[in-house]
Structure formats: C-alpha cells, structure tokens
Design a protein around this motif. Structure first.
Motif, PDB file in Angstrom:
ATOM      1  N   ARG A   1       0.844  -1.196   0.000  1.00 51.01           N
ATOM      2  CA  ARG A   1       0.000   0.000   0.000  1.00 51.01           C
ATOM      3  C   ARG A   1       0.880   1.246   0.000  1.00 51.01           C
ATOM      4  NH1 ARG A   1      -5.281  -0.105   1.600  1.00 51.01           N
ATOM      5  NH2 ARG A   1      -5.072   1.904   2.611  1.00 51.01           N
ATOM      6  N   LEU A   2       0.366   2.318  -0.544  1.00 48.90           N
ATOM      7  CA  LEU A   2       1.086   3.578  -0.494  1.00 48.90           C
ATOM      8  C   LEU A   2       1.013   4.154   0.907  1.00 48.90           C
ATOM      9  CD1 LEU A   2       0.076   5.376  -3.809  1.00 48.90           C
ATOM     10  CD2 LEU A   2       1.896   3.708  -3.393  1.00 48.90           C
ATOM     11  N   GLU A   3       2.164   4.542   1.423  1.00 45.94           N
ATOM     12  CA  GLU A   3       2.268   5.208   2.718  1.00 45.94           C
ATOM     13  C   GLU A   3       3.320   6.298   2.578  1.00 45.94           C
ATOM     14  OE1 GLU A   3       3.046   2.476   5.946  1.00 45.94           O
ATOM     15  OE2 GLU A   3       1.840   0.918   4.970  1.00 45.94           O
ATOM     16  N   ALA A   4       3.066   7.473   3.151  1.00 47.28           N
ATOM     17  CA  ALA A   4       4.010   8.593   3.057  1.00 47.28           C
ATOM     18  C   ALA A   4       5.381   8.162   3.552  1.00 47.28           C
ATOM     19  CB  ALA A   4       3.502   9.788   3.857  1.00 47.28           C
ATOM     20  N   GLY A   5       6.402   8.486   2.769  1.00 46.07           N
ATOM     21  CA  GLY A   5       7.777   8.166   3.133  1.00 46.07           C
ATOM     22  C   GLY A   5       8.213   6.766   2.746  1.00 46.07           C
ATOM     23  N   LYS A   6       7.286   5.971   2.256  1.00 52.19           N
ATOM     24  CA  LYS A   6       7.580   4.586   1.894  1.00 52.19           C
ATOM     25  C   LYS A   6       7.899   4.487   0.404  1.00 52.19           C
ATOM     26  CE  LYS A   6       5.374   0.023   2.159  1.00 52.19           C
ATOM     27  NZ  LYS A   6       4.133  -0.687   2.507  1.00 52.19           N
ATOM     28  N   THR A   7       8.714   3.509   0.045  1.00 46.64           N
ATOM     29  CA  THR A   7       8.987   3.221  -1.358  1.00 46.64           C
ATOM     30  C   THR A   7       8.382   1.866  -1.683  1.00 46.64           C
ATOM     31  OG1 THR A   7      11.031   4.512  -1.335  1.00 46.64           O
ATOM     32  CG2 THR A   7      10.800   2.882  -3.081  1.00 46.64           C
ATOM     33  N   VAL A   8       7.654   1.814  -2.784  1.00 48.10           N
ATOM     34  CA  VAL A   8       7.046   0.575  -3.244  1.00 48.10           C
ATOM     35  C   VAL A   8       7.516   0.300  -4.670  1.00 48.10           C
ATOM     36  CG1 VAL A   8       4.996   0.797  -1.767  1.00 48.10           C
ATOM     37  CG2 VAL A   8       4.950   1.725  -4.093  1.00 48.10           C
ATOM     38  N   GLN A   9       7.235  -0.894  -5.129  1.00 47.36           N
ATOM     39  CA  GLN A   9       7.535  -1.235  -6.523  1.00 47.36           C
ATOM     40  C   GLN A   9       6.245  -1.610  -7.222  1.00 47.36           C
ATOM     41  OE1 GLN A   9      11.043  -3.509  -7.611  1.00 47.36           O
ATOM     42  NE2 GLN A   9       9.767  -4.831  -8.899  1.00 47.36           N
TER      43      GLN A   9
END
Length: 153
Positions: A44-52
C-alpha cells in the motif's frame, strides 16, 4: 537545438461516479490498482515509503517513492518524475480526479515526447479506473495498449 520556454505538464482528468474515499483507495491499495493499471504492487502507499509497481506483461517495473499523502485529497509520488493525483468530491457519489506529471528530463524534443506519452498513459489509467469502479469491468487497457511489446513469461 530547441529550447522549451515552459516545462510541460502531462495532465489527465476524469469524473468517476464513486465517493472520494473509494476513488482515493483505488490508488492506495494495490489489490484494487492491479485491476486497472499495473499487474503487481509491493504494498500500500504510505508517506515516506517506497514501493515497486510491476507491469509483468512488459517486463517493466517502477520504484515509486511516496512523497505525500492527504487522505481523500492528494497523492504525490516520485518515480523519476513527480506525479500528483488530486481528488475533488463533486457530490457524495462523484469524484473528479486530476493527474499531473512534471519534471521530465532530456532534450526539448524528448521532454515533449515524454509529456505526450505520459498524458496518454494516465488517460488510459483513468479510463480503466472508471470502468472498474463504476461498472466492475476490467478493460485490460494497459496490457492491450502495446500487445506487440509483451514478453514471454
């Protein structure tokens, strides 16, 4: 060599006949987003997080840094350019979505081409979102955009 006077902004917009919370969640939760855009998301998108995000049919992926989240209002990501998703409720059951992509790099002709391609791509994403959320139809627009570019799995 041509020079751009103003940096282009790729922009796509669409009215989605669903509540803002549902439309916003469709971009936050990869279980929903995979129904109309990419084929796999790492979280899930979360502020400060990096996803692929992966587009498995093309053998492509993007590293997405989540810059800012304002629940039911705004999402800002960096994936080599800056993309801002804005959600404006028009009624309890209608949301106007605007996607703006900026920060294209390269020579003037290349920048213009990237902005045009991004506008086209995000328009396809919004059309797929609309079909999925309003009608439960998975149109496969992203996969069908360039079937000649699919890779063997």
């Amino acid at each position: 060599m041509a020079t751009l006077l103003n940096a282009p902004v790729a922009k796509a917009e669409m009215l989605i006949r669903k509540p803002v919370s549902e439309v916003y969640e469709a971009f936050i939760d990869p279980a929903i987003t995979t129904q109309f855009w990419f084929t796999k998301g790492s979280g899930r998108l979360e502020a400060g997080k990096t996803v692929q995000w992966d587009w498995e049919m093309y053998g492509a992926s993007a590293r997405v840094e989540v810059i800012e989240l304002e629940p039911n209002q705004r999402i800002v990501i960096d994936w080599g350019t800056f993309v801002e998703f804005s959600f404006t409720p028009k009624s309890e059951t209608e949301t106007f979505v605007t996607i703006a992509d900026t920060g294209f790099q390269g020579e003037a002709d290349e920048i213009v081409g990237l902005a045009i391609g991004s506008t086209e791509g995000f328009t396809i994403v919004l059309c797929g979102l609309k079909a999925w959320l309003e009608h439960g139809i998975r149109l496969n627009l992203v996969a069908d955009k360039a079937p000649y570019a699919h890779i063997e799995r």
